[in-house]
Design a protein around this motif. Structure first.
Motif, PDB file in Angstrom:
ATOM      1  N   THR A  70       0.917  -1.268   0.110  1.00  0.00           N
ATOM      2  CA  THR A  70       0.001   0.188   0.105  1.00  0.00           C
ATOM      3  C   THR A  70       0.896   1.261   0.000  1.00  0.00           C
ATOM      4  O   THR A  70       0.745   2.167  -0.747  1.00  0.00           O
ATOM      5  N   LYS A  71       1.917   1.143   0.655  1.00  0.00           N
ATOM      6  CA  LYS A  71       2.728   2.510   0.851  1.00  0.00           C
ATOM      7  C   LYS A  71       3.362   2.660  -0.584  1.00  0.00           C
ATOM      8  O   LYS A  71       3.392   3.721  -0.909  1.00  0.00           O
ATOM      9  N   ILE A  72       3.869   1.620  -1.187  1.00  0.00           N
ATOM     10  CA  ILE A  72       4.649   1.730  -2.243  1.00  0.00           C
ATOM     11  C   ILE A  72       3.557   2.335  -3.490  1.00  0.00           C
ATOM     12  O   ILE A  72       3.915   3.440  -4.273  1.00  0.00           O
ATOM     13  N   LYS A  73       2.384   1.620  -3.489  1.00  0.00           N
ATOM     14  CA  LYS A  73       1.323   1.857  -4.496  1.00  0.00           C
ATOM     15  C   LYS A  73       0.930   3.523  -4.331  1.00  0.00           C
ATOM     16  O   LYS A  73       0.566   4.135  -5.080  1.00  0.00           O
ATOM     17  N   THR A  74       1.117   3.887  -2.952  1.00  0.00           N
ATOM     18  CA  THR A  74       0.531   5.528  -2.555  1.00  0.00           C
ATOM     19  C   THR A  74       1.751   6.594  -3.266  1.00  0.00           C
ATOM     20  O   THR A  74       1.573   7.249  -3.662  1.00  0.00           O
ATOM     21  N   VAL A  75       3.110   5.880  -2.798  1.00  0.00           N
ATOM     22  CA  VAL A  75       3.870   6.910  -3.281  1.00  0.00           C
ATOM     23  C   VAL A  75       4.197   6.944  -4.867  1.00  0.00           C
ATOM     24  O   VAL A  75       4.866   7.800  -5.381  1.00  0.00           O
ATOM     25  N   VAL A  76       4.330   5.786  -5.346  1.00  0.00           N
ATOM     26  CA  VAL A  76       4.519   5.495  -6.541  1.00  0.00           C
ATOM     27  C   VAL A  76       3.472   4.664  -7.397  1.00  0.00           C
ATOM     28  O   VAL A  76       3.471   3.585  -7.766  1.00  0.00           O
ATOM     29  N   PRO A  77       2.222   5.449  -7.561  1.00  0.00           N
ATOM     30  CA  PRO A  77       1.189   4.798  -8.260  1.00  0.00           C
ATOM     31  C   PRO A  77       1.563   4.261  -9.607  1.00  0.00           C
ATOM     32  O   PRO A  77       2.182   4.828 -10.683  1.00  0.00           O
ATOM     33  N   GLY A  78       0.959   3.085 -10.139  1.00  0.00           N
ATOM     34  CA  GLY A  78       1.414   2.614 -11.437  1.00  0.00           C
ATOM     35  C   GLY A  78       2.557   1.851 -11.570  1.00  0.00           C
ATOM     36  O   GLY A  78       2.763   1.024 -12.522  1.00  0.00           O
ATOM     37  N   LEU A  79       3.527   1.935 -10.580  1.00  0.00           N
ATOM     38  CA  LEU A  79       4.724   0.780 -10.716  1.00  0.00           C
ATOM     39  C   LEU A  79       4.191  -0.689 -10.646  1.00  0.00           C
ATOM     40  O   LEU A  79       2.980  -0.910  -9.907  1.00  0.00           O
ATOM     41  N   ILE A  80       4.607  -1.406 -11.422  1.00  0.00           N
ATOM     42  CA  ILE A  80       4.254  -2.842 -11.104  1.00  0.00           C
ATOM     43  C   ILE A  80       5.032  -3.497  -9.919  1.00  0.00           C
ATOM     44  O   ILE A  80       6.219  -3.365  -9.850  1.00  0.00           O
ATOM     45  N   LEU A  81       4.006  -4.225  -9.069  1.00  0.00           N
ATOM     46  CA  LEU A  81       4.520  -4.521  -7.910  1.00  0.00           C
ATOM     47  C   LEU A  81       4.460  -6.112  -8.147  1.00  0.00           C
ATOM     48  O   LEU A  81       3.502  -6.749  -8.283  1.00  0.00           O
ATOM     49  N   GLN A  82       5.582  -6.634  -8.029  1.00  0.00           N
ATOM     50  CA  GLN A  82       5.899  -8.201  -8.119  1.00  0.00           C
ATOM     51  C   GLN A  82       6.414  -8.750  -6.402  1.00  0.00           C
ATOM     52  O   GLN A  82       7.572  -8.431  -6.294  1.00  0.00           O
ATOM     53  N   LEU A  83       5.313  -9.450  -6.045  1.00  0.00           N
ATOM     54  CA  LEU A  83       5.653  -9.935  -4.926  1.00  0.00           C
ATOM     55  C   LEU A  83       6.277 -11.404  -4.837  1.00  0.00           C
ATOM     56  O   LEU A  83       6.095 -12.314  -5.633  1.00  0.00           O
ATOM     57  N   SER A  84       7.318 -11.664  -3.964  1.00  0.00           N
ATOM     58  CA  SER A  84       8.031 -12.763  -3.669  1.00  0.00           C
ATOM     59  C   SER A  84       7.442 -13.861  -3.051  1.00  0.00           C
ATOM     60  O   SER A  84       6.664 -13.586  -2.087  1.00  0.00           O
ATOM     61  N   THR A  85       7.284 -14.983  -3.651  1.00  0.00           N
ATOM     62  CA  THR A  85       6.611 -16.197  -3.070  1.00  0.00           C
ATOM     63  C   THR A  85       7.692 -16.910  -2.564  1.00  0.00           C
ATOM     64  O   THR A  85       7.527 -18.121  -1.960  1.00  0.00           O
ATOM     65  N   GLY A  86       9.054 -16.599  -2.877  1.00  0.00           N
ATOM     66  CA  GLY A  86      10.249 -17.167  -2.451  1.00  0.00           C
ATOM     67  C   GLY A  86      10.470 -17.223  -1.030  1.00  0.00           C
ATOM     68  O   GLY A  86      10.703 -18.021  -0.124  1.00  0.00           O
ATOM     69  N   GLY A  87      10.299 -16.069  -0.575  1.00  0.00           N
ATOM     70  CA  GLY A  87      10.435 -15.524   0.777  1.00  0.00           C
ATOM     71  C   GLY A  87      11.813 -15.885   1.149  1.00  0.00           C
ATOM     72  O   GLY A  87      12.855 -15.665   0.653  1.00  0.00           O
ATOM     73  N   SER A  88      12.061 -16.531   2.418  1.00  0.00           N
ATOM     74  CA  SER A  88      13.137 -16.888   2.843  1.00  0.00           C
ATOM     75  C   SER A  88      13.420 -18.296   3.115  1.00  0.00           C
ATOM     76  O   SER A  88      11.969 -19.015   2.997  1.00  0.00           O
ATOM     77  N   VAL A  89      14.528 -19.057   2.995  1.00  0.00           N
ATOM     78  CA  VAL A  89      14.499 -20.583   3.179  1.00  0.00           C
ATOM     79  C   VAL A  89      13.879 -21.127   4.174  1.00  0.00           C
ATOM     80  O   VAL A  89      13.615 -22.339   4.379  1.00  0.00           O
ATOM     81  N   GLN A  90      13.673 -20.192   5.208  1.00  0.00           N
ATOM     82  CA  GLN A  90      13.022 -20.724   6.579  1.00  0.00           C
ATOM     83  C   GLN A  90      11.533 -20.798   6.417  1.00  0.00           C
ATOM     84  O   GLN A  90      10.723 -21.358   7.189  1.00  0.00           O
ATOM     85  N   ASP A  91      10.848 -20.233   5.555  1.00  0.00           N
ATOM     86  CA  ASP A  91       9.288 -19.964   5.448  1.00  0.00           C
ATOM     87  C   ASP A  91       8.714 -21.327   5.157  1.00  0.00           C
ATOM     88  O   ASP A  91       9.181 -21.941   4.150  1.00  0.00           O
ATOM     89  N   SER A  92       7.686 -21.220   5.816  1.00  0.00           N
ATOM     90  CA  SER A  92       6.812 -22.585   5.345  1.00  0.00           C
ATOM     91  C   SER A  92       6.022 -22.267   4.001  1.00  0.00           C
ATOM     92  O   SER A  92       6.010 -21.239   3.460  1.00  0.00           O
TER      93      SER A  92
END
Ligand code: KMH
Ligand code: ZN
Length: 272
Positions: A70-92
């Motif tokens: 939300t913060k990124i969208k507010t400050v830079v509307p329009g930028l493509i946001l690609q979320l990591s599903t890799g996370g870290s090696v500890q994540d379930s």
């Protein structure tokens, strides 16, 4: 001659880096939004997002992720946001799947397991398929993260069985210790298998970043860079911001007579 504008994706922070390694690492939602803004102003079209908790440790807490997106969208509307599903090696696995509820426009999808430095980045087939299925259902475009050759085979299979829609977008991540080395030969082997209609970007670790990105530009691809992959502007000189790395790749892009894609152009190229 490739005339398509080049999509610059910035992996802002990753899950492994610490402030001890570079004091310039953005960690909070404010710092990430500021870094994303500077990268956008320097010509980036997309950011690859990991999230940290208040102590700076990697987290997949959906509230924290929503705060950052939300913060990124507010400050830079329009930028493509690609979320990591890799996370870290500890994540379930379950936590890594649940990040999709945050409904990013794109998400990473690593198609197999690999050594990852001294760790193992685990992505068994049923988990990868479930991630792909949920991305399809939620209309989230995947960036297929390819760290080794077998992952390329798996990505092609996911396309074949309809779990990843064509045209697919690939990210060849080269030079991770324990995975496929960063070399032109290895990139060419991957490109030989690339479906005709697919797009690709190249990410390379540490000192390999800029030489491999230049090859990507020459071979009709796009570029991913940022502190997740490399913290140095040049040997022994830390990048003071992600935008400095973007500025450096812009020089290469211009040297090759090309230009960078706006987020809107990137959406057209990627079919978003
Ligand atoms: N942090 C790595 C274990 C991704 O973002 O999808 C995995 C990674 C890939 O960074
Ligand atoms: Zn990542």
């Amino acid at each position: 001659m490739h005339q398509t504008p080049i999509i610059i994706t910035v992996a802002l922070l990753g899950a492994e880096l610490t402030r001890e390694q570079t004091p310039y690492l953005p960690l909070t939602s404010e710092e990430l939004a500021q870094s994303a803004l500077e990268c956008y102003q320097a010509g980036a079209a997309m950011v690859h997002v990991h999230v940290r908790d208040d102590l700076g440790n990697p987290t997949l807490n959906p509230n924290k992720i929503m705060e950052v997106l939300t913060k990124i969208k507010t400050v830079v509307p329009g930028l493509i946001l690609q979320l990591s599903t890799g996370g870290s090696v500890q994540d379930s696995y379950i936590d890594r799947i649940q990040v999709l509820h945050c409904q990013p426009e794109m998400a990473s999808l690593t198609t197999g397991s690999t050594n990852f430095g001294n760790d193992i980045f685990l992505n068994p087939r049923p988990f990868v398929e479930e991630l792909a299925r949920q991305m399809l259902a939620k209309k989230i475009k995947s960036e297929l993260e390819i760290f080794n050759l077998a992952m390329m085979e798996e990505a092609l299979r996911l396309i074949d069985v309809g779990l990843v829609k064509s045209p697919a977008h690939f990210d060849f991540v080269l030079g991770v210790p324990g995975a496929l080395a960063a070399s032109e030969k290895n990139l060419d082997i991957l490109l030989e298998r690339l479906p005709q209609d697919a797009t690709f970007t190249v990410a390379a670790i540490g000192k390999h970043q800029f030489p491999m990105l230049e090859l990507a530009i020459q071979k009709g691809g796009h570029v991913r860079l940022g502190m997740e992959d490399n913290i140095y502007l040049e040997k022994g000189v830390l990048a003071k911001s992600n935008a400095e790395l973007v500025n450096k790749v812009q020089v290469l892009i211009k040297q090759h007579g090309r230009c960078s894609a706006s987020p809107q152009e990137a959406r057209t190229i990627l079919g978003l």
